[in-house]
Design a protein around this motif. Structure first.
Motif, PDB file in Angstrom:
ATOM      1  N   LEU A 262       2.798   3.431 -10.739  1.00 38.77           N
ATOM      2  CA  LEU A 262       2.350   2.293 -11.539  1.00 38.77           C
ATOM      3  C   LEU A 262       1.885   1.144 -10.652  1.00 38.77           C
ATOM      4  O   LEU A 262       0.914   0.444 -10.970  1.00 38.77           O
ATOM      5  CB  LEU A 262       3.466   1.833 -12.473  1.00 38.77           C
ATOM      6  N   ARG A 263       2.555   0.950  -9.514  1.00 40.67           N
ATOM      7  CA  ARG A 263       2.119  -0.082  -8.578  1.00 40.67           C
ATOM      8  C   ARG A 263       0.750   0.268  -7.996  1.00 40.67           C
ATOM      9  O   ARG A 263      -0.154  -0.578  -7.935  1.00 40.67           O
ATOM     10  CB  ARG A 263       3.136  -0.222  -7.440  1.00 40.67           C
ATOM     11  N   GLU A 264       0.619   1.504  -7.544  1.00 42.96           N
ATOM     12  CA  GLU A 264      -0.631   1.926  -6.908  1.00 42.96           C
ATOM     13  C   GLU A 264      -1.809   1.819  -7.864  1.00 42.96           C
ATOM     14  O   GLU A 264      -2.936   1.525  -7.442  1.00 42.96           O
ATOM     15  CB  GLU A 264      -0.490   3.367  -6.408  1.00 42.96           C
ATOM     16  N   ARG A 265      -1.581   2.062  -9.136  1.00 42.45           N
ATOM     17  CA  ARG A 265      -2.656   1.992 -10.132  1.00 42.45           C
ATOM     18  C   ARG A 265      -2.890   0.578 -10.656  1.00 42.45           C
ATOM     19  O   ARG A 265      -3.778   0.365 -11.484  1.00 42.45           O
ATOM     20  CB  ARG A 265      -2.342   2.930 -11.300  1.00 42.45           C
ATOM     21  N   GLY A 266      -2.124  -0.375 -10.187  1.00 43.39           N
ATOM     22  CA  GLY A 266      -2.296  -1.750 -10.623  1.00 43.39           C
ATOM     23  C   GLY A 266      -1.768  -2.021 -12.019  1.00 43.39           C
ATOM     24  O   GLY A 266      -2.058  -3.079 -12.601  1.00 43.39           O
TER      25      GLY A 266
END
Length: 307
Positions: A262-266
């Motif tokens: 979720l972090r990597e996908r913003g």
């Protein structure tokens, strides 16, 4: 291990004993919080909260579902009452604030067996002091689901909470959780892990032939009393306790992987607040991301490749 033992105790102990266990755990958490204060827990000022909300992107007119665990933030100035004021100020008179106000102690099946009647006006929220403050707000509206009730304040409160009792499951089309998607709402976590976001259950409703059978075969019936004192009979699907025991909040590896993705996908934004974290996610972005992950074999019940 300790959490698993408590889950088993709640499942198999009589309702009175389970309630005493719940109250004992609450008392223990309070003492731990006081101990952290004595050894130097960080004080969280109202302005700190305002700044973090602005950085995350909470603004006027927003519809925001809040999940909270204030004890993990440190000493919050003014407590839950002041923090609620700050949240309502952030979304403004044109925005709407909603929170889970579940009356449950333990799982759905055990709660319904012990509490066959839910009084929306009288039964307290068991989801933390902030949620209880919102429930007691003079303009609050509370949905009529017997285990997954939601409370809301703002111009969209009536829309969000109306019809929940007509849903086949707690997260059906007329639930506040799906309506939050319709309003392009946001999800805010204050001190609480993203594993406890209720909307993580939405793919179970929205994906045909979801890979995990999460509900028991036989639905349950409960009596529900609305704010006008009228009684209704609600039929709802009930989470299978054995399946619920495998969920993400009990699986650190799964939680770590989901948070990373979720972090990597913003989709997930985070800010430090006191001794904990404040996190913000778009409800629609989260749901779409979870559906994509489910197609690859990752759900809140499983990690790809097993485990």
């Amino acid at each position: 291990m300790r959490r698993d033992l408590v889950t088993l105790a709640r499942r198999y102990l009589p309702a009175g004993a389970a309630r005493r266990l719940y109250e004992w755990r609450r008392s223990l958490r309070r003492w731990r919080f006081r101990l952290r204060q004595l050894v130097g827990g960080r004080r969280v000022a109202a302005d700190d909260c305002r700044l973090v909300l602005a950085r995350l992107g909470v603004g006027r007119g927003d519809v925001v579902m809040v999940h909270s665990a204030l004890s993990r933030l440190g000493e919050v100035e003014g407590g839950a009452e002041k923090l609620l004021d700050v949240l309502l100020e952030a979304v403004g008179s044109e925005g709407t604030l909603l929170m889970p106000a579940f009356p449950t102690i333990g799982g759905m099946a055990a709660h319904l067996a012990a509490h066959p009647c839910f009084d929306a006006a009288r039964d307290p929220s068991r989801m933390g002091q902030l949620t209880e403050r919102l429930r007691l707000h003079p303009r609050a509206r509370r949905s009529l689901h017997p285990t997954h009730s939601v409370v809301a304040v703002g111009p969209r409160a009536e829309y969000l909470t109306d019809g929940h009792e007509r849903c086949v499951s707690p997260f059906g089309p007329e639930s506040p959780f799906q309506k939050l998607l319709n309003l392009d709402g946001k999800i805010l976590c204050l001190g609480v892990e993203i594993a406890y976001i209720s909307s993580l259950h939405l793919p179970e409703e929205m994906i045909r032939n979801f890979s995990v059978k999460v509900y028991l075969d036989r639905p349950a019936q409960a009596r529900v009393v609305d704010r006008h004192g009228r009684e209704h009979t609600v039929t709802t699907l009930v989470h299978d306790p054995a399946v619920a025991a495998t969920r993400i909040e009990k699986n650190p590896r799964l939680l770590a992987e989901l948070r990373r993705i979720l972090r990597e996908r913003g989709i997930l934004r985070e800010e430090r607040l006191g001794t904990g974290l404040a996190s913000l996610l778009g409800a629609r972005a989260l749901e779409e991301g979870l559906e994509e992950l489910a197609a690859t074999g990752l759900t809140i019940y499983s990690v790809r490749g097993g485990a």
